[in-house]
Design an enzyme around this catalytic site. Structure first.
Site, PDB file in Angstrom:
ATOM      1  N   ASP A  86      12.407 -29.283  24.623  1.00  0.00           N
ATOM      2  CA  ASP A  86      12.009 -30.682  24.820  1.00  0.00           C
ATOM      3  C   ASP A  86      10.577 -30.915  24.350  1.00  0.00           C
ATOM      4  O   ASP A  86      10.264 -31.964  23.769  1.00  0.00           O
ATOM      5  CB  ASP A  86      12.136 -31.078  26.290  1.00  0.00           C
ATOM      6  CG  ASP A  86      13.580 -31.252  26.733  1.00  0.00           C
ATOM      7  OD1 ASP A  86      14.489 -31.233  25.870  1.00  0.00           O
ATOM      8  OD2 ASP A  86      13.798 -31.405  27.948  1.00  0.00           O
ATOM      9  N   GLU A 112      18.564 -32.659  17.808  1.00  0.00           N
ATOM     10  CA  GLU A 112      17.331 -32.303  17.108  1.00  0.00           C
ATOM     11  C   GLU A 112      17.253 -32.944  15.724  1.00  0.00           C
ATOM     12  O   GLU A 112      16.538 -32.471  14.849  1.00  0.00           O
ATOM     13  CB  GLU A 112      17.184 -30.779  17.020  1.00  0.00           C
ATOM     14  CG  GLU A 112      18.211 -30.069  16.183  1.00  0.00           C
ATOM     15  CD  GLU A 112      19.463 -29.637  16.945  1.00  0.00           C
ATOM     16  OE1 GLU A 112      20.203 -28.821  16.399  1.00  0.00           O
ATOM     17  OE2 GLU A 112      19.703 -30.112  18.062  1.00  0.00           O
ATOM     18  N   ARG A 127       8.691 -38.772  -2.150  1.00  0.00           N
ATOM     19  CA  ARG A 127       8.210 -37.383  -2.137  1.00  0.00           C
ATOM     20  C   ARG A 127       7.044 -37.224  -1.167  1.00  0.00           C
ATOM     21  O   ARG A 127       6.949 -36.239  -0.449  1.00  0.00           O
ATOM     22  CB  ARG A 127       7.798 -36.942  -3.538  1.00  0.00           C
ATOM     23  CG  ARG A 127       8.968 -36.694  -4.449  1.00  0.00           C
ATOM     24  CD  ARG A 127       8.540 -36.040  -5.766  1.00  0.00           C
ATOM     25  NE  ARG A 127       9.669 -35.916  -6.658  1.00  0.00           N
ATOM     26  CZ  ARG A 127      10.575 -34.946  -6.584  1.00  0.00           C
ATOM     27  NH1 ARG A 127      10.471 -34.026  -5.650  1.00  0.00           N
ATOM     28  NH2 ARG A 127      11.592 -34.902  -7.422  1.00  0.00           N
TER      29      ARG A 127
END
Length: 198
Positions: A86, A112, A127
């Site tokens: 967490d 996640e 990018r």
């Protein structure tokens, strides 16, 4: 006396309405935020990206969606406990929030996984965001650090008409390829072709 009672009643109604509006705003905020990271939750992030796409279409601008997954996150939970996991999610959420700019969206997609989007015709902007995301992950400290992420990207060109769901599916395919390619890398899907991006 009737006028005084009426004014008092109107004042009470006004106070109650203002309190209700404040509670409504607070509930809307709670409903749109991920409790652990404070980022937009999946529903709110998806809505914000759809809004970004609509604005980008008006401005004839491309949108790139990034879907990222923390590498070996299960090992962090298994080796150090769910509190440590967490903590990684909270730190990464804060780092991602601090790295996004005005024309970018970030949210927790689930588990996640995080989702980001940028509106820009210049591939260099995508990018740059991709590099900032990798740097944000590297800034996470504590057990299991250094943290790395795998990123899947899909660029939606302004001439295309795919809905966000299709763009996210393409980014997800690219994410799986990034995971299969050794992790800690970025893969982009363009025109059905998966290539390294970074």
């Amino acid at each position: 006396m009737r006028a005084e009672k009426r004014e008092k009643l109107q004042g009470e109604v006004l106070r109650a309405r203002n309190a209700l509006q404040g509670q409504t705003r607070a509930l809307e905020l709670l409903a749109s935020r991920d409790e652990l990271t404070g980022l937009l939750n999946r529903r709110a992030a998806t809505h914000s990206i759809q809004t970004l796409i609509a604005a980008a279409d008006e401005a004839e601008t491309d949108v790139t969606v990034l879907l990222l997954d923390i590498d070996r996150f299960k090992a962090i939970n298994d080796n150090y406990g769910h509190d440590a996991g967490d903590n990684v999610l909270r730190q990464l959420g804060a780092a991602l929030q601090s790295t996004v700019r005005l024309h970018e969206v970030v949210g927790r997609y689930g588990g996640e996984e995080f989702i980001l989007a940028i509106a820009a015709n210049d591939e260099l902007a995508a990018r740059s965001l991709n590099q900032r995301v990798h740097a944000a992950a590297a800034s996470v400290s504590g057990p299991g650090a250094p943290v790395t992420v795998s990123i899947g990207l899909c660029r939606r060109f302004r001439s295309d008409a795919p809905v966000l769901q299709e763009v996210v599916k393409a980014a997800d395919r690219a994410l799986y390829k990034a995971k299969a390619s050794g992790r800690n890398c970025s893969i982009i899907e363009q025109n059905g072709i998966l290539t390294s991006f970074g």
